[in-house]
Motif scaffolding. Structure first.
Motif, short mmCIF file in Angstrom:
data_model
loop_
_atom_site.label_atom_id
_atom_site.label_comp_id
_atom_site.label_asym_id
_atom_site.label_seq_id
_atom_site.Cartn_x
_atom_site.Cartn_y
_atom_site.Cartn_z
N GLN A 248 0.51 46.15 6.10
CA GLN A 248 0.14 46.45 7.47
C GLN A 248 -0.87 45.41 7.93
O GLN A 248 -1.90 45.22 7.30
CB GLN A 248 -0.46 47.84 7.55
CG GLN A 248 -0.72 48.29 8.96
CD GLN A 248 -1.19 49.71 9.02
OE1 GLN A 248 -1.53 50.30 8.00
NE2 GLN A 248 -1.23 50.27 10.20
N LEU B 275 6.03 41.42 17.17
CA LEU B 275 4.78 42.17 16.98
C LEU B 275 4.07 41.77 15.68
O LEU B 275 2.85 41.70 15.63
CB LEU B 275 5.06 43.68 16.98
CG LEU B 275 5.44 44.26 18.34
CD1 LEU B 275 5.91 45.71 18.18
CD2 LEU B 275 4.29 44.16 19.32
N TYR B 276 4.86 41.50 14.65
CA TYR B 276 4.27 41.07 13.37
C TYR B 276 3.52 39.74 13.54
O TYR B 276 2.48 39.53 12.93
CB TYR B 276 5.38 40.92 12.32
CG TYR B 276 4.86 40.57 10.96
CD1 TYR B 276 4.51 41.56 10.05
CD2 TYR B 276 4.71 39.25 10.56
CE1 TYR B 276 4.02 41.25 8.80
CE2 TYR B 276 4.22 38.92 9.31
CZ TYR B 276 3.88 39.92 8.43
OH TYR B 276 3.39 39.61 7.19
N PRO C 134 15.59 45.71 18.30
CA PRO C 134 14.44 46.29 17.58
C PRO C 134 13.87 45.32 16.53
O PRO C 134 12.65 45.26 16.35
CB PRO C 134 15.02 47.54 16.91
CG PRO C 134 16.19 47.90 17.75
CD PRO C 134 16.76 46.59 18.24
N ARG C 135 14.73 44.58 15.87
CA ARG C 135 14.23 43.63 14.85
C ARG C 135 13.49 42.47 15.50
O ARG C 135 12.49 42.00 14.96
CB ARG C 135 15.38 43.12 13.99
CG ARG C 135 15.83 44.15 12.99
CD ARG C 135 16.81 43.58 12.04
NE ARG C 135 17.16 44.55 11.01
CZ ARG C 135 18.14 44.41 10.18
NH1 ARG C 135 18.90 43.34 10.21
NH2 ARG C 135 18.39 45.33 9.28
N MET D 56 7.80 48.63 5.98
CA MET D 56 6.95 47.47 5.83
C MET D 56 6.05 47.66 4.62
O MET D 56 5.52 48.73 4.41
CB MET D 56 6.08 47.31 7.07
CG MET D 56 6.63 46.37 8.08
SD MET D 56 5.47 45.98 9.40
CE MET D 56 5.52 47.48 10.34
N LEU E 32 8.52 42.53 6.02
CA LEU E 32 9.37 43.30 6.93
C LEU E 32 10.66 43.81 6.28
O LEU E 32 11.34 44.67 6.83
CB LEU E 32 9.73 42.47 8.17
CG LEU E 32 8.54 41.98 9.01
CD1 LEU E 32 9.03 41.16 10.18
CD2 LEU E 32 7.69 43.15 9.47
N LYS F 1 11.79 42.65 18.26
CA LYS F 1 10.50 43.24 18.64
C LYS F 1 9.58 43.34 17.43
O LYS F 1 8.39 43.03 17.52
CB LYS F 1 10.71 44.62 19.25
CG LYS F 1 11.38 44.59 20.60
CD LYS F 1 11.63 45.99 21.10
CE LYS F 1 12.39 45.96 22.43
NZ LYS F 1 12.67 47.31 22.93
N LEU F 2 10.13 43.76 16.30
CA LEU F 2 9.36 43.89 15.07
C LEU F 2 8.78 42.54 14.65
O LEU F 2 7.58 42.42 14.35
CB LEU F 2 10.24 44.46 13.96
CG LEU F 2 9.60 44.64 12.59
CD1 LEU F 2 8.49 45.68 12.64
CD2 LEU F 2 10.66 45.03 11.57
N VAL F 3 9.61 41.50 14.65
CA VAL F 3 9.15 40.16 14.27
C VAL F 3 8.09 39.68 15.24
O VAL F 3 7.04 39.16 14.83
CB VAL F 3 10.33 39.17 14.19
CG1 VAL F 3 9.84 37.74 14.02
CG2 VAL F 3 11.27 39.55 13.05
#
Length: 74
Positions: A4, A27-28, A20-21, A1, A43, A23-25
């Motif tokens: 932050q 959380l972002y 996982p992606r 990333m 990302l 989840k990443l999106v």
């Protein structure tokens, strides 16, 4: 990333998110809405992949689109 973003939410990650992606999106997007371009830049995920992830998140009522940006559904 490359950027932050601070997280002030105590919201838990939905258990139905397996990718996982995804989840990443998710959380972002917790602290604030973001455009598809912001997601791609920060990302490092291709737009076509982001559109697929966001479609799934929207279908599960986890994310909504507001004024051209995506945000976690409250």
């Amino acid at each position: 990333m490359s950027v932050q973003r601070p997280t002030t939410s105590t919201r838990e990650l939905p258990t139905e998110l397996e990718s996982p992606r995804a989840k990443l999106v998710y959380l972002y997007l917790l602290p604030d809405a973001a455009s598809i371009d912001e997601l791609q830049t920060d990302l490092g995920v291709e737009k076509i992949t982001l559109y697929s992830i966001l479609r799934t998140l929207r279908e599960r009522n986890l994310v909504e689109k507001r004024d051209g940006k995506f945000a976690v559904d409250e």
